[in-house]
Each structure stands twice: as C-alpha cells, then as structure tokens.
Scaffold this active site. Sequence first.
Site, short mmCIF file in Angstrom:
data_model
loop_
_atom_site.label_atom_id
_atom_site.label_comp_id
_atom_site.label_asym_id
_atom_site.label_seq_id
_atom_site.Cartn_x
_atom_site.Cartn_y
_atom_site.Cartn_z
N HIS A 25 32.61 4.96 32.58
CA HIS A 25 31.89 5.69 31.52
C HIS A 25 30.56 4.97 31.31
O HIS A 25 30.36 4.23 30.34
CB HIS A 25 32.71 5.72 30.23
CG HIS A 25 31.95 6.32 29.08
ND1 HIS A 25 31.59 7.65 29.03
CD2 HIS A 25 31.43 5.77 27.95
CE1 HIS A 25 30.90 7.88 27.92
NE2 HIS A 25 30.79 6.76 27.25
N ARG B 31 30.80 17.28 28.94
CA ARG B 31 29.36 17.45 29.18
C ARG B 31 29.12 18.12 30.54
O ARG B 31 28.28 19.02 30.66
CB ARG B 31 28.66 16.08 29.14
CG ARG B 31 28.56 15.50 27.75
CD ARG B 31 28.16 14.04 27.75
NE ARG B 31 27.97 13.54 26.39
CZ ARG B 31 27.94 12.27 26.06
NH1 ARG B 31 28.11 11.32 26.98
NH2 ARG B 31 27.76 11.91 24.80
N ASP C 298 32.34 12.82 28.97
CA ASP C 298 31.54 13.13 30.16
C ASP C 298 32.05 14.41 30.83
O ASP C 298 31.26 15.24 31.30
CB ASP C 298 31.62 11.96 31.15
CG ASP C 298 31.41 10.63 30.44
OD1 ASP C 298 30.31 10.42 29.91
OD2 ASP C 298 32.36 9.82 30.38
C1 LMR Z 1 28.25 8.41 24.83
O1 LMR Z 1 28.50 8.59 26.02
O2 LMR Z 1 27.77 9.27 24.10
C2 LMR Z 1 28.48 7.05 24.25
O3 LMR Z 1 29.45 6.37 24.97
C3 LMR Z 1 27.21 6.30 24.23
C4 LMR Z 1 27.34 4.95 23.56
O4 LMR Z 1 26.97 3.93 24.19
O5 LMR Z 1 27.81 4.88 22.43
#
Ligand code: LMR
Length: 211
Positions: free
Chosen positions: A65, A40, A37
Amino acid sequence: MCLVLVVGNPANTNCLIAAKSAPSIPKENFSCLTRLDHNRARSQVAIRCGVPATHVRNVIIWGNHSSTQYPDVHHCLVNMSGSDLACFDVVKDDAWLKGDFITTVQQRGAAVIKARKLSSAMSAAKAICDHMRDIWSGTPEGEFTSMGVFSSGNSYGVPDDLIYSFPVQIKDKTWKIVEGLAINDFSRTKMDATAAELIEERDTAVAFLGV
Ligand code: LMR
C-alpha cells in the site's frame, strides 16, 4: 477469535511486525488494508467506461500500500449492457491502462493528502467497512477482492514472509489467494518491484526492532 486489520502506514510492514509480535494469534488472522486502492482502481475504470463501479469487478492490487503497488486490470471484467467484457476490450486504450491509470491509483493517497492537508478519512473508513464486511460475509460468487495477507506458500513467486496484497476470495471467514491467474512480463516486473520494496521495509523494521 481475534482478527487484526492494520490500516496505519506503512500498513503492510506494520501488519507483518504486529503478527510477528503476537505469535499466539494465527498469521492468517492478520491482514492490511489495500481495499482503498482496490476501490480507487475500480472507480477509475468505471468512470472511463461510463458505468457504475458495481459494474466493474476483479481489479487486483498487488503488493504494498504505497506508490509501488501494482493496480492490475488484466483479469478485470466490465459489465456493459448485461455482458461481462474484458476491461482492455472496453477501455480500448492500453497506453492509459498501462500508464496513467496505474500512476493515478498509486499516487491517490499522496494526492488526497496534498488536497486536504490531511490523510484520507471517509474513503479509508468506507474501505475498512468493505474489507471487514467481506471477511464476515464472504466475497460474492465469481468475484475477488484485494487484501494484504501473508505471502508464505503463494503460487505467484512472491517471496515468503511478507504481507503482500493479493487477489483473494473469502468463504466461511477464511481468505484464500485466487490461484492460476496468468501473469505476463509487464505484470511480473511490477509485482517484483513492489515485493522488493516490502523486503527492504521488512528488513529495516526487523533489524531495528529485533523481532
Ligand atoms: C491513502 O492511501 O489515502 C492513505 O494511506 C494515505 C496516507 O498516507 O495516510
């Protein structure tokens, strides 16, 4: 030494349960991945400012998360032509930073799953490498990163006994929550909302497993 990084979702609560189930391993040795995150959020700001992601530092991911996470840029600096400037002053679009920027980062995992019909792979692997490299080598001077760590004793009013993502600095393979960052009412509300979700997840898991 045993270091445990939990990646599988719900990563924060899975990490908490793992730590509770392995009491001989110090709680500080457990963390969960919110670097995905963090990366991102950094990229979103970099794209908006027209700079490489390496020119953006000190974004923060607070909390879970999940889609309640709070990507916070109030302490983020963007290097523009050699000068570090406040993210809000460079972007000059508070509505985006307090709106679509946050929801884009919060929902990126779901967007990846929708597009790929599979969970994120390379970006998660890259984030795991970044997380472990920073634990091993430390965070660069003046920079912090985001990690889900034990909340007990934190100075931000986040309830104890959660694995909550905080801004951390790492030295000598030891993380410390960055202290003294100003938190405004906007941030407070979002930090509390993601904490509330983590409390609910923890209480459900603990009741179910009896740990
Ligand atoms: C992500 O944030 O890409 C993953 O945690 C999503 C997931 O649920 O696998």
